[in-house]
Design an enzyme around this catalytic site. Structure first.
Site, short mmCIF file in Angstrom:
data_model
loop_
_atom_site.label_atom_id
_atom_site.label_comp_id
_atom_site.label_asym_id
_atom_site.label_seq_id
_atom_site.Cartn_x
_atom_site.Cartn_y
_atom_site.Cartn_z
N ARG A 61 4.01 25.21 -12.91
CA ARG A 61 4.98 24.15 -12.57
C ARG A 61 5.46 24.31 -11.13
O ARG A 61 5.80 23.34 -10.47
CB ARG A 61 6.16 24.13 -13.55
CG ARG A 61 7.20 23.09 -13.16
CD ARG A 61 8.19 22.65 -14.25
NE ARG A 61 8.35 23.50 -15.37
CZ ARG A 61 9.27 24.49 -15.46
NH1 ARG A 61 10.11 24.73 -14.49
NH2 ARG A 61 9.34 25.22 -16.56
N TYR A 114 8.56 -0.70 -3.35
CA TYR A 114 7.78 -0.68 -4.59
C TYR A 114 8.75 -0.86 -5.78
O TYR A 114 9.85 -0.29 -5.79
CB TYR A 114 7.00 0.62 -4.68
CG TYR A 114 6.47 0.88 -6.06
CD1 TYR A 114 5.62 -0.04 -6.67
CD2 TYR A 114 6.85 2.01 -6.77
CE1 TYR A 114 5.15 0.17 -7.95
CE2 TYR A 114 6.38 2.23 -8.06
CZ TYR A 114 5.54 1.31 -8.64
OH TYR A 114 5.09 1.50 -9.92
N ASP A 186 8.05 6.30 2.86
CA ASP A 186 6.95 6.24 1.91
C ASP A 186 5.72 5.75 2.67
O ASP A 186 5.65 4.60 3.09
CB ASP A 186 7.32 5.29 0.76
CG ASP A 186 6.28 5.27 -0.35
OD1 ASP A 186 5.08 5.45 -0.03
OD2 ASP A 186 6.65 5.06 -1.51
N LYS A 211 -3.12 6.46 -4.87
CA LYS A 211 -3.70 5.35 -4.11
C LYS A 211 -4.79 5.84 -3.16
O LYS A 211 -5.75 6.43 -3.60
CB LYS A 211 -2.58 4.60 -3.38
CG LYS A 211 -1.34 4.34 -4.26
CD LYS A 211 -1.68 3.47 -5.45
CE LYS A 211 -0.48 2.95 -6.21
NZ LYS A 211 0.03 3.77 -7.29
C1 3LM Z 1 1.46 -0.57 -7.22
N1 3LM Z 1 2.52 1.49 -6.74
O1 3LM Z 1 0.57 -1.19 -7.78
P1 3LM Z 1 2.89 6.44 -8.74
N2 3LM Z 1 5.32 4.26 -3.61
C2 3LM Z 1 4.56 3.16 -3.41
C3 3LM Z 1 3.77 2.66 -4.46
O2 3LM Z 1 3.03 1.58 -4.22
C4 3LM Z 1 3.79 3.30 -5.71
C5 3LM Z 1 4.58 4.43 -5.88
C6 3LM Z 1 5.32 4.90 -4.81
C7 3LM Z 1 1.87 0.76 -7.68
C8 3LM Z 1 1.66 1.25 -8.95
S1 3LM Z 1 2.73 -0.50 -10.69
C9 3LM Z 1 3.02 -0.18 -12.37
C10 3LM Z 1 1.37 0.49 -10.16
C11 3LM Z 1 4.59 2.49 -2.09
C12 3LM Z 1 2.99 2.80 -6.87
C13 3LM Z 1 4.63 5.18 -7.17
O3 3LM Z 1 4.03 7.09 -9.45
O4 3LM Z 1 1.82 7.44 -8.34
O5 3LM Z 1 2.38 5.23 -9.44
O6 3LM Z 1 3.47 5.95 -7.31
O7 3LM Z 1 2.04 -1.03 -6.21
#
Ligand code: 3LM
Length: 415
Positions: A61, A114, A186, A211
């Site tokens: 962890r 987001y 971000d 991503k």
């Molecule tokens: C999306 N985005 O489709 P995870 N910061 C940014 C993001 O775009 C995202 C996160 C953080 C998308 C996910 S929507 C249900 C699917 C700019 C995620 C969060 O926790 O790894 O999904 O990241 O835009």
């Protein structure tokens, strides 16, 4: 790593940094250490590691050898002192906030974020005694006017998800520095290949590594890059005791594999998106295309200063509003109707009912994006095939879709 006097370039570091095959039987790829725990050769060794007085792993962890390679590599690519890999982008964002912001503090965030970052700040964080307010950071003067001694943290995305607004990171960072607030950027949309916020003065970079960093749509992961002091604190509080959002060694291995082609993939995403943005803008059914490389983008000059290239994300509005948008999205064949971004596949989604459904219709209006907005993550397929798919689907909409609908009568989505 090559034995040279000067610092290796981005691609070389993305492939080699922090891994020496000679230490692992010459294995070209790092081993995946699938272990929860690590044995101590004596009680004293264990105690010293827990006390931070001896190097060495304790429990996955808080640290794992495969994960450590990824963390060093991400720190190198973002040009930061240290990095922390997490189980998701939201895990990264929440670990940063829980570690550094406390009851009575305020967070200022950009007007569009987001959907789940917005949801955390607007709908939940007040339960922990933290206030969140939103300002339009396309004009840094709004931040200068809003920031106060209570502001502990400023959070922005640039470009923002979903509507491609930019923040001038250097100016925003200076305002934060003067006010004693931490700037968190971000950098998911850009990756360190296109933009390095720490070099522009940001304190902390967060990523959804799900991503472009992973790049193949086969994992969920996140990352934080910052000073050694901040990373140690976020690891020992945010990850270890607050949210527990550690990445698995296997997902770390997959992100390492993705990083090897990051620059090549980004070059291709950017080149295809730039051409496509022009094609979409020229189509009679399209009302507006949001892409920083277009002359119509009000912050094109800033994007050219701040980013190496304009990225692989495009947002667009159709003249026929939401109903035309739905028909368009149902009419595509190559593009996949799916959330997420940065994959090899072209993805198309509807923020109001999907990624940004955490905003109520009123919040969407207040925060500046319409129910008709469509978001494209431009993939790595052949340009002609992506173009033909999207332009073909727009052509299918027919004459009705090319007539501008007054905003007031556009359908709305209540997600
Ligand atoms: C999306 N985005 O489709 P995870 N910061 C940014 C993001 O775009 C995202 C996160 C953080 C998308 C996910 S929507 C249900 C699917 C700019 C995620 C969060 O926790 O790894 O999904 O990241 O835009």
């Amino acid at each position: 790593m090559p034995k040279t006097a000067h610092k290796p370039g981005f691609a070389t570091r993305a492939i080699h940094h922090a891994y020496d095959p000679a230490l692992y039987h010459g294995a070209l790829n790092p081993p995946v250490f699938l272990t929860s725990t690590f044995g101590f050769d004596s009680v004293q060794t264990g105690a010293d590691r827990f006390a931070g007085e001896a190097e060495g792993f304790i429990y996955s962890r808080v640290g794992n050898p495969t994960v450590s390679i990824l963390e060093s590599r991400l720190a190198s690519l973002e040009e930061g002192e240290a990095a922390l890999a997490t189980s998701s982008g939201m895990g990264a964002i929440s670990a940063v906030i829980w570690s550094l912001v406390g009851s009575g503090d305020e967070i200022l965030a950009d007007k569009t974020l987001y959907g789940c970052t917005f949801g955390l700040l607007e709908h939940h964080i007040h339960r922990f005694g933290i206030t969140a307010r939103f300002v339009d950071m396309t004009n840094p003067e709004n931040l200068r006017a809003a920031i106060s001694p209570r502001t502990r943290m400023v959070i922005t995305e640039s470009p923002s998800n979903p509507n491609m607004r930019l923040a001038d990171i250097a100016v925003v960072a200076e305002i934060c520095r003067q006010a004693g607030a931490l700037l968190v950027v971000d950098n998911t949309y850009c990756t360190p290949y296109l933009q390095r916020p720490l070099g522009l003065g940001a304190d902390i970079v967060v990523h959804s590594a799900t991503k472009y960093l992973g790049g193949h749509g086969d994992l969920i992961a996140g990352a934080v890059v910052a000073s050694r002091e901040h990373i140690d604190l976020i690891r020992s509080t945010g990850i270890k005791e607050l949210n527990g959002a550690c990445i698995s060694a296997f997902d770390a291995f997959l992100v390492l594999r993705g990083l090897k082609t990051l620059n090549l993939r980004m070059d291709r995403h950017c080149a295809t998106a730039a051409r496509l943005a022009h094609d979409l803008e020229a189509h009679p059914a399209v009302e507006h295309v949001f892409y920083p490389g277009l002359d119509s983008h009000p912050q094109k000059a800033l994007a050219e200063r701040q980013m190496r290239a304009m990225g692989g994300m495009i947002a667009l509005e159709l003249k026929g509003g939401l109903s035309a948008g739905r028909a368009f999205m149902d009419g595509v064949g190559l593009a996949t109707r799916a959330v997420s971004l940065g994959d090899a596949e072209t993805l198309i989604q509807h923020p109001a009912s999907m990624t940004h459904a955490t905003y109520s219709p009123e919040e969407r209006a207040k925060h500046g994006f319409t129910d008709g907005l469509i978001r494209l993550s431009v993939g790595l397929e052949d340009y002609e095939d992506i173009r033909n798919d999207l332009i073909g689907a727009l052509d299918q909409l027919g004459g009705a879709a090319t007539a501008t609908q007054p905003v007031a009568v556009r359908d709305t989505v209540h997600a």
